[in-house]
Write a protein that holds these residues in place. Structure first.
Motif, short mmCIF file in Angstrom:
data_model
loop_
_atom_site.label_atom_id
_atom_site.label_comp_id
_atom_site.label_asym_id
_atom_site.label_seq_id
_atom_site.Cartn_x
_atom_site.Cartn_y
_atom_site.Cartn_z
N PHE A 143 0.82 -1.22 0.00
CA PHE A 143 0.00 0.00 0.00
C PHE A 143 0.85 1.26 0.00
O PHE A 143 0.34 2.35 0.18
CB PHE A 143 -0.91 0.02 1.23
N GLY A 144 2.15 1.09 -0.12
CA GLY A 144 3.02 2.26 -0.08
C GLY A 144 3.29 2.72 1.33
O GLY A 144 3.75 3.84 1.53
N ILE A 145 3.02 1.87 2.31
CA ILE A 145 3.28 2.27 3.70
C ILE A 145 4.63 1.70 4.11
O ILE A 145 4.83 0.49 4.07
CB ILE A 145 2.19 1.74 4.63
N VAL A 146 5.55 2.56 4.43
CA VAL A 146 6.87 2.10 4.84
C VAL A 146 7.24 2.74 6.17
O VAL A 146 6.89 3.89 6.42
CB VAL A 146 7.98 2.46 3.83
N PRO A 147 7.98 2.01 7.00
CA PRO A 147 8.45 2.63 8.23
C PRO A 147 9.53 3.66 7.93
O PRO A 147 10.39 3.44 7.09
CB PRO A 147 9.02 1.45 9.03
N MET A 148 9.45 4.78 8.60
CA MET A 148 10.48 5.82 8.46
C MET A 148 11.09 6.04 9.85
O MET A 148 10.47 5.73 10.85
CB MET A 148 9.87 7.11 7.96
N VAL A 149 12.25 6.63 9.85
CA VAL A 149 12.94 6.68 11.14
C VAL A 149 12.93 8.04 11.80
O VAL A 149 13.27 8.13 12.97
CB VAL A 149 14.39 6.20 10.99
N THR A 150 12.59 9.09 11.08
CA THR A 150 12.57 10.37 11.77
C THR A 150 11.20 11.04 11.59
O THR A 150 10.54 10.84 10.58
CB THR A 150 13.64 11.34 11.23
N PRO A 151 10.79 11.81 12.59
CA PRO A 151 9.47 12.46 12.50
C PRO A 151 9.36 13.41 11.33
O PRO A 151 8.28 13.59 10.79
CB PRO A 151 9.35 13.20 13.83
N ARG A 152 10.46 14.03 10.91
CA ARG A 152 10.40 14.98 9.80
C ARG A 152 9.85 14.34 8.53
O ARG A 152 9.21 14.99 7.72
CB ARG A 152 11.79 15.51 9.50
N GLN A 153 10.19 13.06 8.34
CA GLN A 153 9.82 12.42 7.08
C GLN A 153 8.48 11.72 7.17
O GLN A 153 7.94 11.30 6.16
CB GLN A 153 10.88 11.38 6.71
N ALA A 154 7.93 11.59 8.38
CA ALA A 154 6.79 10.69 8.54
C ALA A 154 5.45 11.38 8.32
O ALA A 154 5.33 12.59 8.45
CB ALA A 154 6.83 10.08 9.93
#
Ligand code: SF4
Lengths: 190, 296
Positions: free
Chosen positions: A50-61
């Protein structure tokens, strides 16, 4: 939650169609629930479909996934992380602990209702919810974005006093680094 | 007229091809992990999403400018790389020029990330520059070696020489040691595992990208797409005989990129000092050996 129907331009509709296909998630693994996320990400349930990926920083999420009980100490960090995220952003409360305190109802260190402190878009009930439930909730979120009704994040900008009051009730004076009200004015969020 | 059209559309073409490679790499990784994976054009959705963010936090004008420097530097490098149908600028700049200006994007990023004042970002940038010192040695050596072998530093001329006798005159056949060294260096250049030290999401939270969100990250994605195209094409022009047609070029790019992705998926990440040491030891000495072969 009552759904507000707003007028959307054609461009907004197109953007919603594109945006719903790409959601990046910051999973703030506070409680037990984090253990259900690896199967959701990997081969069995594979949420990257679904295009959902974990990201590691709040800026990108785009999604802040809060998995489980929140002690007062972690709540402060969550508020700071949430304010660093770029709008549109959505909070997903995961597990009964975020809804009403769950089995930590009597605890003196945890908060009971997350939506007093941050605008929650979707709750996932269960203790703990299975990966199917997580996928289902993401599906709901995607549909809401498509329809243009996933606007809970605006609430934080327009109704900041309410959240701030509740936050201060827990922490006393707190220092956050973003001036939400002037941000709302600067970026024209109504 | 033709040249003007090329100058306008060349970055666009490179971007379109690069973005498909980004999608391909995600799909490839997913299929190896036995997942269904995202759609092929997932990076396009990502870029639209990032560019349509409503709020955008900037840390100062250096932060804003650095992103332009990143994109501008990459497009500048692209212009000097000859592809079928377009070699206008490569008359004015040879391989040495490319070696210099390919550093501009990294330096631009270093300036911008310095301004964001995030410790993870600073670690990421120092690692990126260290890695640069790592892979640049074997890469520069194989550049120089190819120049010595063919008595020219012009990339355009080099392609002509390599195309003279078919596969037998390709750089990778005439001097396999240099080709191998450059291929390993290319792995580091593209930041794929095992040389992924400066992104390292689980360790330093994507390094230079830590503070980049919204439109900044969107620009970085666009740059990354062009960078993939640039790096693959440099390698192909140096060692795989350039390309006669665009189909030829894309075919070669896919082959090289798949090779790099297959190495990427089976390896973990080196430590920074290990990566450096490996880069200087193995591809470095391969390149020196290759040059020695040319001299004697
Ligand atoms: S809802 Fe249940 S599983 Fe989740 S954090 Fe609370 S107690 Fe743990």
């Amino acid at each position: 939650m009552k759904q507000k129907i707003t007028q959307r331009s054609a461009w907004d509709r197109i953007l919603a169609k594109l945006n719903k296909r790409s959601l990046w998630m910051l999973h703030y693994c506070t409680g037990c629930g984090a253990i259900e996320l690896p199967p959701t990400m990997t081969a069995r349930f594979d949420m990257e479909r679904f295009g959902i990926v974990p990201m590691v920083t709040p800026r990108q999420a785009d999604i802040l996934l809060i998995t489980g009980y929140l002690s007062i100490k972690t709540l402060k960090r969550i508020i700071l992380s949430y304010e660093q995220m770029q709008a549109p952003k959505w909070v997903v409360g995961f597990g009964s602990c975020t809804i009403n305190g769950g089995m930590y109802w009597n605890s003196y260190t945890t908060i009971k209702r997350l939506d007093m402190y941050l605008p929650v878009e979707i709750y996932i009930a269960g203790c703990m919810p299975r990966p199917e439930a997580i996928i289902q909730s993401f599906d709901t979120l995607i549909n809401r974005i498509d329809k243009g009704v996933a606007n809970s994040w605006k609430d934080y900008y327009t109704n900041y006093d309410f959240y701030r009051k509740n936050q201060e009730k827990v922490f006393g004076e707190i220092e956050t680094y973003n001036d939400i009200k002037s941000d709302a004015e600067k970026f024209g969020i109504k | 007229m033709n040249t003007v059209l090329w100058i306008i559309f060349y970055p666009l073409i490179a971007f379109c091809i690069g973005i498909l490679y980004m999608g391909y790499s995600r799909k490839f990784n997913a299929r190896v992990e036995r997942r269904y994976g995202p759609s092929w054009i997932q990076p396009i959705y990502d870029i639209f999403k990032l560019m349509s963010k409503r709020t955008n936090i900037s840390h100062g004008w250096m932060h804003d400018i650095s992103i332009l420097m990143l994109l501008g530097g990459t497009i500048l490098t692209l212009m000097f790389i000859p592809v079928p149908g377009f070699s206008f600028f490569s008359q004015y700049g040879d391989m040495l020029v490319i070696m210099y200006i390919i550093l501009i994007p990294s330096l631009g990023m270093a300036l911008g990330v310095g301004e964001t004042a995030n410790p993870n970002g600073s670690i990421g940038i120092s690692r990126a520059l260290m890695m640069l010192a790592g892979y640049d040695v074997p890469f520069a050596l194989s550049f120089i070696g190819m120049g010595m072998l063919n008595h020219t530093t012009s990339m355009f001329r080099l392609i002509q020489i390599q195309q003279a006798h078919g596969i037998a005159s390709w750089g990778i056949v005439t001097n396999p040691l240099l080709g191998l060294a450059a291929l390993i260096a290319l792995q580091g250049m593209m930041g794929e595992k095992p040389f992924e030290v400066y992104i390292a999401p689980h360790e330093i939270a994507t390094g230079p990208m830590t503070e980049m969100g919204g439109k900044f990250l969107g620009m970085m994605f666009i740059t990354h797409a062009i960078t993939i195209f640039v790096e693959l094409t440099i390698f192909i022009n140096l060692f795989l005989g350039g390309a006669v047609t665009w189909i030829d070029l894309i075919l070669k790019q896919v082959v090289v990129f798949t090779l790099i992705l297959s190495v990427n998926i089976v390896f973990g990440r080196f430590r920074v000092d290990d990566a450096m040491r490996f880069m200087w030891k193995i591809p470095g000495s391969l390149a020196v050996l290759g040059i020695l072969f040319i001299i004697f």
